[in-house]
Design a protein around this motif. Sequence first.
Motif, PDB file in Angstrom:
ATOM      1  N   GLN A   8      66.335  57.944  87.275  1.00  0.00           N
ATOM      2  CA  GLN A   8      67.466  57.307  87.971  1.00  0.00           C
ATOM      3  C   GLN A   8      67.108  55.876  88.370  1.00  0.00           C
ATOM      4  OE1 GLN A   8      67.838  60.563  90.871  1.00  0.00           O
ATOM      5  NE2 GLN A   8      70.046  60.487  90.481  1.00  0.00           N
ATOM      6  N   LEU A   9      65.893  55.693  88.841  1.00  0.00           N
ATOM      7  CA  LEU A   9      65.442  54.336  89.172  1.00  0.00           C
ATOM      8  C   LEU A   9      65.425  53.461  87.924  1.00  0.00           C
ATOM      9  CD1 LEU A   9      62.529  55.063  91.643  1.00  0.00           C
ATOM     10  CD2 LEU A   9      64.684  53.919  92.182  1.00  0.00           C
ATOM     11  N   PHE A  10      64.858  53.983  86.850  1.00  0.00           N
ATOM     12  CA  PHE A  10      64.763  53.231  85.595  1.00  0.00           C
ATOM     13  C   PHE A  10      66.143  52.795  85.104  1.00  0.00           C
ATOM     14  CE2 PHE A  10      65.018  53.165  80.965  1.00  0.00           C
ATOM     15  CZ  PHE A  10      64.058  52.203  80.654  1.00  0.00           C
ATOM     16  N   ASP A  11      67.120  53.676  85.191  1.00  0.00           N
ATOM     17  CA  ASP A  11      68.458  53.408  84.668  1.00  0.00           C
ATOM     18  C   ASP A  11      69.252  52.383  85.475  1.00  0.00           C
ATOM     19  OD1 ASP A  11      68.168  55.123  82.512  1.00  0.00           O
ATOM     20  OD2 ASP A  11      69.133  56.823  83.531  1.00  0.00           O
ATOM     21  N   HIS A  12      68.849  52.109  86.685  1.00  0.00           N
ATOM     22  CA  HIS A  12      69.628  51.205  87.538  1.00  0.00           C
ATOM     23  C   HIS A  12      69.471  49.748  87.069  1.00  0.00           C
ATOM     24  CE1 HIS A  12      71.287  49.220  91.048  1.00  0.00           C
ATOM     25  NE2 HIS A  12      71.820  50.394  91.361  1.00  0.00           N
ATOM     26  N   PRO A  13      70.572  48.989  87.046  1.00  0.00           N
ATOM     27  CA  PRO A  13      70.517  47.583  86.595  1.00  0.00           C
ATOM     28  C   PRO A  13      69.551  46.702  87.389  1.00  0.00           C
ATOM     29  CG  PRO A  13      72.802  48.320  86.755  1.00  0.00           C
ATOM     30  CD  PRO A  13      71.946  49.426  87.316  1.00  0.00           C
ATOM     31  N   ILE A  14      69.376  46.978  88.669  1.00  0.00           N
ATOM     32  CA  ILE A  14      68.433  46.188  89.477  1.00  0.00           C
ATOM     33  C   ILE A  14      67.001  46.404  88.962  1.00  0.00           C
ATOM     34  CG2 ILE A  14      67.400  45.953  91.794  1.00  0.00           C
ATOM     35  CD1 ILE A  14      70.182  44.694  91.580  1.00  0.00           C
ATOM     36  N   THR A  15      66.667  47.647  88.677  1.00  0.00           N
ATOM     37  CA  THR A  15      65.345  47.955  88.126  1.00  0.00           C
ATOM     38  C   THR A  15      65.187  47.311  86.758  1.00  0.00           C
ATOM     39  OG1 THR A  15      65.417  50.073  89.279  1.00  0.00           O
ATOM     40  CG2 THR A  15      63.736  49.821  87.580  1.00  0.00           C
ATOM     41  N   GLN A  16      66.203  47.439  85.934  1.00  0.00           N
ATOM     42  CA  GLN A  16      66.138  46.856  84.598  1.00  0.00           C
ATOM     43  C   GLN A  16      65.886  45.355  84.675  1.00  0.00           C
ATOM     44  OE1 GLN A  16      66.307  48.273  81.371  1.00  0.00           O
ATOM     45  NE2 GLN A  16      65.770  50.022  82.639  1.00  0.00           N
ATOM     46  N   LYS A  17      66.531  44.680  85.575  1.00  0.00           N
ATOM     47  CA  LYS A  17      66.364  43.235  85.690  1.00  0.00           C
ATOM     48  C   LYS A  17      64.998  42.855  86.248  1.00  0.00           C
ATOM     49  CE  LYS A  17      68.289  39.129  87.881  1.00  0.00           C
ATOM     50  NZ  LYS A  17      69.375  38.569  88.707  1.00  0.00           N
ATOM     51  N   PHE A  18      64.616  43.438  87.364  1.00  0.00           N
ATOM     52  CA  PHE A  18      63.442  42.958  88.069  1.00  0.00           C
ATOM     53  C   PHE A  18      62.129  43.626  87.658  1.00  0.00           C
ATOM     54  CE2 PHE A  18      66.926  41.711  90.927  1.00  0.00           C
ATOM     55  CZ  PHE A  18      66.698  40.343  90.925  1.00  0.00           C
ATOM     56  N   VAL A  19      62.156  44.891  87.286  1.00  0.00           N
ATOM     57  CA  VAL A  19      60.916  45.519  86.836  1.00  0.00           C
ATOM     58  C   VAL A  19      60.575  45.031  85.426  1.00  0.00           C
ATOM     59  CG1 VAL A  19      59.726  47.691  86.343  1.00  0.00           C
ATOM     60  CG2 VAL A  19      61.107  47.472  88.406  1.00  0.00           C
ATOM     61  N   LYS A  20      61.587  44.840  84.607  1.00  0.00           N
ATOM     62  CA  LYS A  20      61.324  44.273  83.273  1.00  0.00           C
ATOM     63  C   LYS A  20      60.712  42.887  83.388  1.00  0.00           C
ATOM     64  CE  LYS A  20      64.360  46.668  80.100  1.00  0.00           C
ATOM     65  NZ  LYS A  20      65.538  46.583  79.235  1.00  0.00           N
ATOM     66  N   ARG A  21      61.152  42.112  84.372  1.00  0.00           N
ATOM     67  CA  ARG A  21      60.613  40.766  84.584  1.00  0.00           C
ATOM     68  C   ARG A  21      59.108  40.810  84.827  1.00  0.00           C
ATOM     69  NH1 ARG A  21      63.036  37.419  89.517  1.00  0.00           N
ATOM     70  NH2 ARG A  21      64.682  36.995  88.021  1.00  0.00           N
ATOM     71  N   SER A  22      58.649  41.813  85.525  1.00  0.00           N
ATOM     72  CA  SER A  22      57.231  41.891  85.880  1.00  0.00           C
ATOM     73  C   SER A  22      56.431  42.776  84.937  1.00  0.00           C
ATOM     74  CB  SER A  22      57.080  42.397  87.316  1.00  0.00           C
ATOM     75  OG  SER A  22      57.625  43.691  87.449  1.00  0.00           O
ATOM     76  N   GLY A  23      57.116  43.466  84.022  1.00  0.00           N
ATOM     77  CA  GLY A  23      56.415  44.277  83.035  1.00  0.00           C
ATOM     78  C   GLY A  23      56.688  45.760  83.172  1.00  0.00           C
ATOM     79  N   MET A  24      57.585  46.277  82.349  1.00  0.00           N
ATOM     80  CA  MET A  24      57.929  47.696  82.402  1.00  0.00           C
ATOM     81  C   MET A  24      56.750  48.574  81.997  1.00  0.00           C
ATOM     82  SD  MET A  24      60.301  49.806  83.279  1.00  0.00           S
ATOM     83  CE  MET A  24      61.836  48.871  83.337  1.00  0.00           C
ATOM     84  N   ALA A  25      55.982  48.144  80.995  1.00  0.00           N
ATOM     85  CA  ALA A  25      54.825  48.943  80.569  1.00  0.00           C
ATOM     86  C   ALA A  25      53.833  49.093  81.722  1.00  0.00           C
ATOM     87  CB  ALA A  25      54.161  48.314  79.348  1.00  0.00           C
ATOM     88  N   HIS A  26      53.619  48.017  82.459  1.00  0.00           N
ATOM     89  CA  HIS A  26      52.719  48.055  83.616  1.00  0.00           C
ATOM     90  C   HIS A  26      53.268  49.003  84.687  1.00  0.00           C
ATOM     91  CE1 HIS A  26      50.087  46.817  86.838  1.00  0.00           C
ATOM     92  NE2 HIS A  26      51.068  46.216  87.501  1.00  0.00           N
ATOM     93  N   ALA A  27      54.565  48.940  84.948  1.00  0.00           N
ATOM     94  CA  ALA A  27      55.173  49.787  85.971  1.00  0.00           C
ATOM     95  C   ALA A  27      55.040  51.265  85.624  1.00  0.00           C
ATOM     96  CB  ALA A  27      56.647  49.409  86.150  1.00  0.00           C
ATOM     97  N   VAL A  28      55.299  51.608  84.363  1.00  0.00           N
ATOM     98  CA  VAL A  28      55.190  53.004  83.931  1.00  0.00           C
ATOM     99  C   VAL A  28      53.733  53.467  84.019  1.00  0.00           C
ATOM    100  CG1 VAL A  28      55.461  54.580  81.972  1.00  0.00           C
ATOM    101  CG2 VAL A  28      57.262  52.909  82.495  1.00  0.00           C
ATOM    102  N   ALA A  29      52.815  52.632  83.560  1.00  0.00           N
ATOM    103  CA  ALA A  29      51.392  52.995  83.623  1.00  0.00           C
ATOM    104  C   ALA A  29      50.953  53.210  85.069  1.00  0.00           C
ATOM    105  CB  ALA A  29      50.541  51.912  82.958  1.00  0.00           C
TER     106      ALA A  29
END
Length: 169
Positions: A8-29
Amino acid sequence: MRYVTLVQLFDHPITQKFVKRSGMAHAVACAYHAFRLAKVHHVDPDMATKAAFLHDIGHYTWYRDGQWDYQLYKEYDIHAIKGAERAHKLLIRLGEHPRIAKEIALAILLHTDSYLPEGELELKPLQYVVALADEADEEPGGEHHYRTISDERARHLLGELDKKVEGDI
């Protein structure tokens, strides 16, 4: 009981915008590291994985002359402060319990000491786990922020981690 999942967090547009900015692979790891570390340090894996996944949601892109400037970032960044506020607001909007949202926000606030004055800060176990999870995935010069992962892969891995967390609660 879990109020909000990682997917649910991943799917939210705010997460998509800001977590992708800092690195989604890093966040998942980091979320996976936090799950492992939560067991070792007797911390709620739900809160640990969410906080680790969102820990860099406050990043700002520090550029000079069109190029990423790691020195500007190291010198002036306060992403943990902005991230704590942004994550708290997101979690509340998604229906997270306010107490849990606050604990996650505090863990994000304290996941790094890069903006704090010199001295010692005693972290609570959740805060310590999130800081360790971040450190476990760091690469020199901030390179961990540039690894890539497809949306499909990230969502799948977070779904798998959601199952692990559910089985652990």
